[in-house]
Write a protein that holds these residues in place. Structure first.
Motif, PDB file in Angstrom:
ATOM      1  N   PRO A 153      34.618   1.267  73.130  1.00  0.00           N
ATOM      2  CA  PRO A 153      35.469   1.297  72.070  1.00  0.00           C
ATOM      3  C   PRO A 153      35.923   0.389  71.087  1.00  0.00           C
ATOM      4  CG  PRO A 153      36.280   1.538  74.485  1.00  0.00           C
ATOM      5  CD  PRO A 153      35.632   1.029  74.560  1.00  0.00           C
ATOM      6  N   ASP A 154      35.182  -0.922  71.296  1.00  0.00           N
ATOM      7  CA  ASP A 154      35.115  -1.183  70.282  1.00  0.00           C
ATOM      8  C   ASP A 154      33.796  -1.893  69.700  1.00  0.00           C
ATOM      9  OD1 ASP A 154      34.300  -3.061  72.254  1.00  0.00           O
ATOM     10  OD2 ASP A 154      35.587  -5.163  71.942  1.00  0.00           O
ATOM     11  N   ALA A 155      33.495  -1.196  70.250  1.00  0.00           N
ATOM     12  CA  ALA A 155      31.611  -1.071  69.871  1.00  0.00           C
ATOM     13  C   ALA A 155      31.814  -1.145  67.759  1.00  0.00           C
ATOM     14  CB  ALA A 155      30.241  -0.690  69.984  1.00  0.00           C
ATOM     15  N   GLY A 156      30.835  -1.792  67.358  1.00  0.00           N
ATOM     16  CA  GLY A 156      30.830  -1.777  66.002  1.00  0.00           C
ATOM     17  C   GLY A 156      30.513  -0.052  65.455  1.00  0.00           C
ATOM     18  N   ARG A 157      29.634   1.178  65.904  1.00  0.00           N
ATOM     19  CA  ARG A 157      29.275   2.370  65.458  1.00  0.00           C
ATOM     20  C   ARG A 157      30.446   2.882  66.142  1.00  0.00           C
ATOM     21  NH1 ARG A 157      24.452   4.216  63.695  1.00  0.00           N
ATOM     22  NH2 ARG A 157      24.490   5.649  65.037  1.00  0.00           N
ATOM     23  N   VAL A 158      31.589   2.973  67.294  1.00  0.00           N
ATOM     24  CA  VAL A 158      32.104   3.622  67.873  1.00  0.00           C
ATOM     25  C   VAL A 158      33.529   3.144  66.862  1.00  0.00           C
ATOM     26  CG1 VAL A 158      33.460   3.662  69.179  1.00  0.00           C
ATOM     27  CG2 VAL A 158      31.635   3.484  70.093  1.00  0.00           C
ATOM     28  N   LYS A 159      33.201   1.932  65.838  1.00  0.00           N
ATOM     29  CA  LYS A 159      35.028   2.134  65.410  1.00  0.00           C
ATOM     30  C   LYS A 159      34.441   2.201  64.233  1.00  0.00           C
ATOM     31  CE  LYS A 159      36.315  -2.932  65.441  1.00  0.00           C
ATOM     32  NZ  LYS A 159      36.336  -4.249  65.087  1.00  0.00           N
ATOM     33  N   ALA A 160      33.553   2.366  63.976  1.00  0.00           N
ATOM     34  CA  ALA A 160      33.208   3.820  62.800  1.00  0.00           C
ATOM     35  C   ALA A 160      34.027   4.179  62.865  1.00  0.00           C
ATOM     36  CB  ALA A 160      31.626   2.978  61.768  1.00  0.00           C
ATOM     37  N   TYR A 161      32.825   5.169  64.339  1.00  0.00           N
ATOM     38  CA  TYR A 161      33.368   6.508  63.833  1.00  0.00           C
ATOM     39  C   TYR A 161      34.987   7.123  64.495  1.00  0.00           C
ATOM     40  CZ  TYR A 161      28.366   7.665  63.635  1.00  0.00           C
ATOM     41  OH  TYR A 161      26.302   7.571  64.036  1.00  0.00           O
ATOM     42  N   ARG A 162      35.744   5.923  64.814  1.00  0.00           N
ATOM     43  CA  ARG A 162      36.912   6.077  64.979  1.00  0.00           C
ATOM     44  C   ARG A 162      37.446   6.564  63.590  1.00  0.00           C
ATOM     45  NH1 ARG A 162      39.239   1.685  69.567  1.00  0.00           N
ATOM     46  NH2 ARG A 162      40.878   3.225  69.343  1.00  0.00           N
ATOM     47  N   LYS A 163      37.811   5.697  62.556  1.00  0.00           N
ATOM     48  CA  LYS A 163      37.937   6.006  61.571  1.00  0.00           C
ATOM     49  C   LYS A 163      37.462   7.214  61.230  1.00  0.00           C
ATOM     50  CE  LYS A 163      38.220   4.732  56.738  1.00  0.00           C
ATOM     51  NZ  LYS A 163      37.894   3.935  55.098  1.00  0.00           N
ATOM     52  N   HIS A 164      36.754   8.036  61.266  1.00  0.00           N
ATOM     53  CA  HIS A 164      36.638   9.730  61.053  1.00  0.00           C
ATOM     54  C   HIS A 164      37.041  10.387  62.029  1.00  0.00           C
ATOM     55  CE1 HIS A 164      33.322   9.117  57.849  1.00  0.00           C
ATOM     56  NE2 HIS A 164      32.610   8.366  58.673  1.00  0.00           N
ATOM     57  N   ALA A 165      37.302   9.611  63.280  1.00  0.00           N
ATOM     58  CA  ALA A 165      38.017  10.515  64.105  1.00  0.00           C
ATOM     59  C   ALA A 165      39.579  10.547  63.732  1.00  0.00           C
ATOM     60  CB  ALA A 165      38.081  10.310  65.218  1.00  0.00           C
ATOM     61  N   ARG A 166      39.969   9.334  63.070  1.00  0.00           N
ATOM     62  CA  ARG A 166      41.944   9.682  62.507  1.00  0.00           C
ATOM     63  C   ARG A 166      41.501  10.678  61.446  1.00  0.00           C
ATOM     64  NH1 ARG A 166      40.895   4.225  64.392  1.00  0.00           N
ATOM     65  NH2 ARG A 166      40.597   3.710  62.291  1.00  0.00           N
ATOM     66  N   GLU A 167      40.463  10.779  60.193  1.00  0.00           N
ATOM     67  CA  GLU A 167      40.133  11.058  59.397  1.00  0.00           C
ATOM     68  C   GLU A 167      40.271  12.969  59.214  1.00  0.00           C
ATOM     69  OE1 GLU A 167      38.050   9.119  56.699  1.00  0.00           O
ATOM     70  OE2 GLU A 167      38.680   7.811  56.304  1.00  0.00           O
ATOM     71  N   GLY A 168      39.390  13.111  60.589  1.00  0.00           N
ATOM     72  CA  GLY A 168      39.083  14.319  60.832  1.00  0.00           C
ATOM     73  C   GLY A 168      38.536  14.968  60.531  1.00  0.00           C
ATOM     74  N   THR A 169      37.535  13.939  60.210  1.00  0.00           N
ATOM     75  CA  THR A 169      35.574  13.934  59.555  1.00  0.00           C
ATOM     76  C   THR A 169      34.409  13.607  60.541  1.00  0.00           C
ATOM     77  OG1 THR A 169      35.880  11.957  58.621  1.00  0.00           O
ATOM     78  CG2 THR A 169      36.915  13.167  57.343  1.00  0.00           C
ATOM     79  N   LEU A 170      34.726  13.768  61.947  1.00  0.00           N
ATOM     80  CA  LEU A 170      33.832  13.101  62.454  1.00  0.00           C
ATOM     81  C   LEU A 170      33.220  14.490  62.575  1.00  0.00           C
ATOM     82  CD1 LEU A 170      32.833  10.282  64.247  1.00  0.00           C
ATOM     83  CD2 LEU A 170      34.502  11.506  66.200  1.00  0.00           C
ATOM     84  N   ALA A 171      31.580  14.253  62.863  1.00  0.00           N
ATOM     85  CA  ALA A 171      30.482  14.690  63.026  1.00  0.00           C
ATOM     86  C   ALA A 171      31.044  15.348  64.162  1.00  0.00           C
ATOM     87  CB  ALA A 171      29.342  15.037  62.746  1.00  0.00           C
ATOM     88  N   PRO A 172      30.403  17.037  64.866  1.00  0.00           N
ATOM     89  CA  PRO A 172      30.906  17.340  66.105  1.00  0.00           C
ATOM     90  C   PRO A 172      29.444  16.760  67.433  1.00  0.00           C
ATOM     91  CG  PRO A 172      29.766  18.929  65.015  1.00  0.00           C
ATOM     92  CD  PRO A 172      30.619  17.966  64.024  1.00  0.00           C
ATOM     93  N   VAL A 173      29.668  16.002  68.478  1.00  0.00           N
ATOM     94  CA  VAL A 173      28.498  15.719  70.015  1.00  0.00           C
ATOM     95  C   VAL A 173      27.457  17.422  69.840  1.00  0.00           C
ATOM     96  CG1 VAL A 173      28.339  15.270  71.562  1.00  0.00           C
ATOM     97  CG2 VAL A 173      30.231  14.222  70.850  1.00  0.00           C
ATOM     98  N   LEU A 174      26.645  17.074  70.029  1.00  0.00           N
ATOM     99  CA  LEU A 174      26.071  18.274  70.225  1.00  0.00           C
ATOM    100  C   LEU A 174      25.244  17.390  71.724  1.00  0.00           C
ATOM    101  CD1 LEU A 174      23.721  20.009  69.334  1.00  0.00           C
ATOM    102  CD2 LEU A 174      21.811  18.587  69.454  1.00  0.00           C
ATOM    103  N   LEU A 175      25.836  19.348  72.434  1.00  0.00           N
ATOM    104  CA  LEU A 175      25.207  19.187  73.708  1.00  0.00           C
ATOM    105  C   LEU A 175      24.566  20.559  74.226  1.00  0.00           C
ATOM    106  CD1 LEU A 175      29.646  19.557  75.079  1.00  0.00           C
ATOM    107  CD2 LEU A 175      27.499  17.573  75.013  1.00  0.00           C
ATOM    108  N   TRP A 176      23.726  19.771  74.980  1.00  0.00           N
ATOM    109  CA  TRP A 176      23.054  21.201  75.534  1.00  0.00           C
ATOM    110  C   TRP A 176      23.861  21.170  77.274  1.00  0.00           C
ATOM    111  CZ3 TRP A 176      18.185  19.581  78.649  1.00  0.00           C
ATOM    112  CH2 TRP A 176      16.752  21.003  78.490  1.00  0.00           C
ATOM    113  N   SER A 177      23.697  22.789  77.085  1.00  0.00           N
ATOM    114  CA  SER A 177      24.475  23.176  78.266  1.00  0.00           C
ATOM    115  C   SER A 177      23.213  23.860  78.807  1.00  0.00           C
ATOM    116  CB  SER A 177      25.023  24.591  77.703  1.00  0.00           C
ATOM    117  OG  SER A 177      25.955  25.076  78.973  1.00  0.00           O
ATOM    118  N   VAL A 178      23.105  23.874  80.540  1.00  0.00           N
ATOM    119  CA  VAL A 178      22.367  23.564  81.427  1.00  0.00           C
ATOM    120  C   VAL A 178      22.439  24.083  82.259  1.00  0.00           C
ATOM    121  CG1 VAL A 178      21.070  22.392  82.889  1.00  0.00           C
ATOM    122  CG2 VAL A 178      21.152  21.220  81.010  1.00  0.00           C
ATOM    123  N   ALA A 179      22.015  25.832  82.563  1.00  0.00           N
ATOM    124  CA  ALA A 179      22.495  26.623  83.458  1.00  0.00           C
ATOM    125  C   ALA A 179      22.423  26.057  85.126  1.00  0.00           C
ATOM    126  CB  ALA A 179      21.710  28.048  83.190  1.00  0.00           C
TER     127      ALA A 179
END
Length: 295
Positions: A153-179
């Protein structure tokens, strides 16, 4: 590749019709047919798995390998703060990507913001590189599997994305649903998922999954309609009773809901033959165990 036809199903959902990709896709599951399987991206193995158990209740023991690469380009902060329609944007990027699971057919991309609480907790595979998925009868596994090591959680990129999460601007995660898993693997957004979770939020996601080709679902619809009409005739032949109208209405509603769902049902997972068969899988597994002897 040329842009595929899109079926627009609302602001957060579309179906992409992929053509001129007959397979095998760049990201694909391969199998020896005896419980051994492999997820390969291009020529690089990224996951080894083996199912253990009989009938439908099995465990999948897995081992992931370093080297997975997201099929999407890096996201910029300005992009995330824009009003981009993420399912459409991800569809465009996936059409141009080299490491994606797309092959000819219909693929749905849908924004999803809510999950059962266990999906991102006990069924989120945080350990690396091994793991065990319990593929229960009738319910599958219903979790999320990362394809690379998770950042703290304290990695540089994660910390930058955490700010987006607080702002509500974090891009969604792309998941592949596997049957066959009845669960998802992360194609893009490992650090964004960790950022959202670190902020106490459920990651917003775009789910990618294969849906039935038109010819397939129309044949199923024709058989279902014939069976429905036969049931209606049998019902009409019975003497009227106070519940007859309600029964007929329920039958009509059930049939309508079935027909409406058929174009978006998920077909079985495509598996491709593993070159070299069981011996090649065993060699890969032996090398992986030498690298991670306690896994």
């Amino acid at each position: 590749m040329n842009r595929g036809h899109r079926e627009l199903l609302g602001p957060g959902r579309l179906v992409l019709n992929v053509a001129n990709r007959p397979g095998p896709p760049a990201l694909r599951f391969e199998t020896t047919g005896d419980g051994r399987l492999l997820l390969r991206q291009g020529e690089r193995p990224v996951l080894l798995g083996r199912t253990v158990g009989r009938h439908c209740c099995r465990d999948l023991h897995l081992h992931r390998l370093d080297g997975y690469r997201s099929p999407l380009p890096p996201l910029r902060s300005a992009d995330m703060r824009s009003n981009v329609n993420w399912p459409h944007q991800y569809a465009r990027w996936l059409e141009e990507a080299d490491g994606a699971p797309l092959l000819d057919g219909r693929w749905e991309l849908a924004l999803r913001t809510e999950f059962p609480p266990y999906v991102w907790t006990e069924e989120f595979v945080k350990v690396w590189p091994g793991g065990r998925l319990e593929l229960y009868c009738g319910g599958g596994w219903n979790g999320v599997l990362p394809l690379r090591r998770l950042s703290p959680p304290d990695a540089g990129r994660v910390k930058a994305y955490r700010k987006h999460a607080r702002e509500g601007t974090l891009a969604p995660v792309l998941l592949w649903s596997v049957a066959f898993l009845d669960g998802c693997v992360i194609l893009d957004g490992h650090d964004r998922a960790m950022a959202a979770l670190a902020e106490g939020r459920t990651p917003e996601c775009v789910l990618l999954h294969r849906v039935s080709d038109e010819g397939v679902w129309r044949r199923v619809a024709e058989r279902a309609t014939r069976a429905h009409e036969n049931r209606l005739r049998q019902s009409a032949a019975r003497p009227d009773d106070p519940g007859h109208a309600r029964q007929r209405a329920a039958m009509e509603q059930g049939h309508a809901e079935l027909i409406a769902s058929l174009p978006y049902g998920m077909p079985p997972t495509d598996f491709w033959p593993l070159p070299g068969g069981a011996r090649a899988w065993d060699d890969l597994a032996d090398r992986a165990m030498l690298q991670f002897p306690r896994d």
